[in-house]
Design an enzyme around this catalytic site. Sequence first.
Site, PDB file in Angstrom:
ATOM      1  N   SER A 183       0.798  -1.227   0.000  1.00  0.00           N
ATOM      2  CA  SER A 183       0.000   0.000   0.000  1.00  0.00           C
ATOM      3  C   SER A 183       0.831   1.278   0.000  1.00  0.00           C
ATOM      4  CB  SER A 183      -0.966  -0.002   1.183  1.00  0.00           C
ATOM      5  OG  SER A 183      -0.261  -0.192   2.385  1.00  0.00           O
ATOM      6  N   HIS A 211      -5.453  -4.406  -1.948  1.00  0.00           N
ATOM      7  CA  HIS A 211      -5.310  -3.424  -3.032  1.00  0.00           C
ATOM      8  C   HIS A 211      -5.293  -4.083  -4.416  1.00  0.00           C
ATOM      9  CE1 HIS A 211      -4.619   0.081  -0.448  1.00  0.00           C
ATOM     10  NE2 HIS A 211      -4.041  -0.788   0.365  1.00  0.00           N
ATOM     11  N   LYS A 242     -12.051  -0.926  -0.258  1.00  0.00           N
ATOM     12  CA  LYS A 242     -11.254  -0.171  -1.228  1.00  0.00           C
ATOM     13  C   LYS A 242     -12.005  -0.166  -2.566  1.00  0.00           C
ATOM     14  CE  LYS A 242      -7.249  -1.121   1.556  1.00  0.00           C
ATOM     15  NZ  LYS A 242      -7.364   0.056   2.423  1.00  0.00           N
TER      16      LYS A 242
HETATM   17  C1  LIG Z   1      -3.024  -4.262   2.763  1.00  0.00           C
HETATM   18  C2  LIG Z   1      -4.185  -3.921   3.640  1.00  0.00           C
HETATM   19  N1  LIG Z   1      -4.764  -4.907   4.363  1.00  0.00           N
HETATM   20  C3  LIG Z   1      -5.802  -4.654   5.159  1.00  0.00           C
HETATM   21  C4  LIG Z   1      -6.321  -3.388   5.311  1.00  0.00           C
HETATM   22  C5  LIG Z   1      -7.460  -3.141   6.244  1.00  0.00           C
HETATM   23  O1  LIG Z   1      -8.651  -3.073   5.543  1.00  0.00           O
HETATM   24  P1  LIG Z   1      -9.967  -2.450   6.202  1.00  0.00           P
HETATM   25  O2  LIG Z   1      -9.878  -0.981   6.043  1.00  0.00           O
HETATM   26  O3  LIG Z   1     -11.082  -3.065   5.442  1.00  0.00           O
HETATM   27  O4  LIG Z   1      -9.964  -2.862   7.639  1.00  0.00           O
HETATM   28  C6  LIG Z   1      -5.768  -2.350   4.566  1.00  0.00           C
HETATM   29  C7  LIG Z   1      -6.352  -0.988   4.688  1.00  0.00           C
HETATM   30  O5  LIG Z   1      -5.727  -0.026   4.983  1.00  0.00           O
HETATM   31  C8  LIG Z   1      -4.665  -2.618   3.722  1.00  0.00           C
HETATM   32  O6  LIG Z   1      -4.087  -1.625   3.026  1.00  0.00           O
END
Ligand SMILES: Cc1ncc(COP(=O)(O)O)c(C=O)c1O
Length: 396
Positions: A183, A211, A242
């Site tokens: 990310s 992502h 997302k």
């Molecule tokens: C790689 C990754 N995994 C998990 C999450 C967490 O997702 P959520 O916002 O649905 O809790 C994010 C969000 O920032 C993320 O970028």
Amino acid sequence: MNEQFQEMMRTELTRLEEQGLSVRIRTLDSEQGPACTIDGKYVVNLAANNYLGIIGRKDVKEAAKRAVDEFGVGSGAVKTIIGNTRLIVEAEQKLAAFKDVEDVLIYQGGLTANSGTIPAVVHDGDMIFSDELNHASIIDGCRLSRAKIVPFKHCDVADLEEKLRQYGQDSGTRLVVTDGVFSMDGDIAPLPDIVEVAKKYNAVVMVDDAHGEGVLGDHGRGIVNYFHLGGEVDIEVGTMSKAFGVVGGYAAGTHTLVDYLKNKSRTILFSSTITPADAGAILKVTDILMESDNLVRQLWDNAAYFKDKMKAFGFDTWRSQTPITPVIIGDGRSAKDLSARLFEKGVFAQSLAFPTVPQGLARIRCMLCAAHTHDQLDFAAQKFHESAVELGILKR
Ligand SMILES: Cc1ncc(COP(=O)(O)O)c(C=O)c1O
């Protein structure tokens, strides 16, 4: 009130403020979109994970409203008691078909999917091999599991293999876990090589497709589809917050995995399920993606268009391979100043500095969206250039 406790918090907040690390939370005054009103100011939005521009779609909003009309606003309980609405079951089935897996289990978000799945599948005495740049929710899941955590160098399969060899004699489950798309940098994990090495050492593979969902692969089916690795990855985890534009997460794999997680995953057992509106919207978004890949194509076109513009202005977009576009600035102060100047000029893009990213690699992270128009992207790139020159970050 415990005054010592209050003082401890004040001291820490002052330290964060002095070091430029304190969080500034902005407020959205309108619907989240490619341009929107933030803190009362209308800006081009380069900060959201709303990759496909789904949040504002009329048909998705209508699906969510219908779900509320039929099932109400909340789930009322955890999945295993009475929170499991028919809409959630249908969404799980539809997502399983979309991702071409046997089964899917919906969580409340990506964070609870990671922090609920990992401790369910590995425990004290087991081992986790984790990419050093994995998302915080993976790190939390690993810590909760009490398994031994062995970080491997970012996307470095030779290092992973070396670590697997080193600990090859240890008994117990060995889990290799990686983000699919990272990310902060927007690069893609070398999943085919990870799968191959993991097989050699009899390790289980888990990928977080947060992502990649709606972004990578045929019609946005995600990283496993992108690399043609169907049936080779033991656990796929992801989020609906997302590209899918709502709130929710999931774990995907075999029926056995899903049955196991229903029984063992603490975030399933001890936290209520997603709302009917979320489930209704997930069903609609999955239909939209299955019917057409237009939005996914539009997203990638916009990402390429914006990156080309930024590179032509002399910006460094680092190792990004996806619509996540980091613009490397270097020091944290300059990145923060640039983000503030951009906001004044009508562009919202978030600066990220140490410790979120390594020292010297502070950046502005630009998140592209299928719904951005070329005019909006031209405007944003132009304001980036103008502001960077004004602040002495670029020479001309
Ligand atoms: C790689 C990754 N995994 C998990 C999450 C967490 O997702 P959520 O916002 O649905 O809790 C994010 C969000 O920032 C993320 O970028």
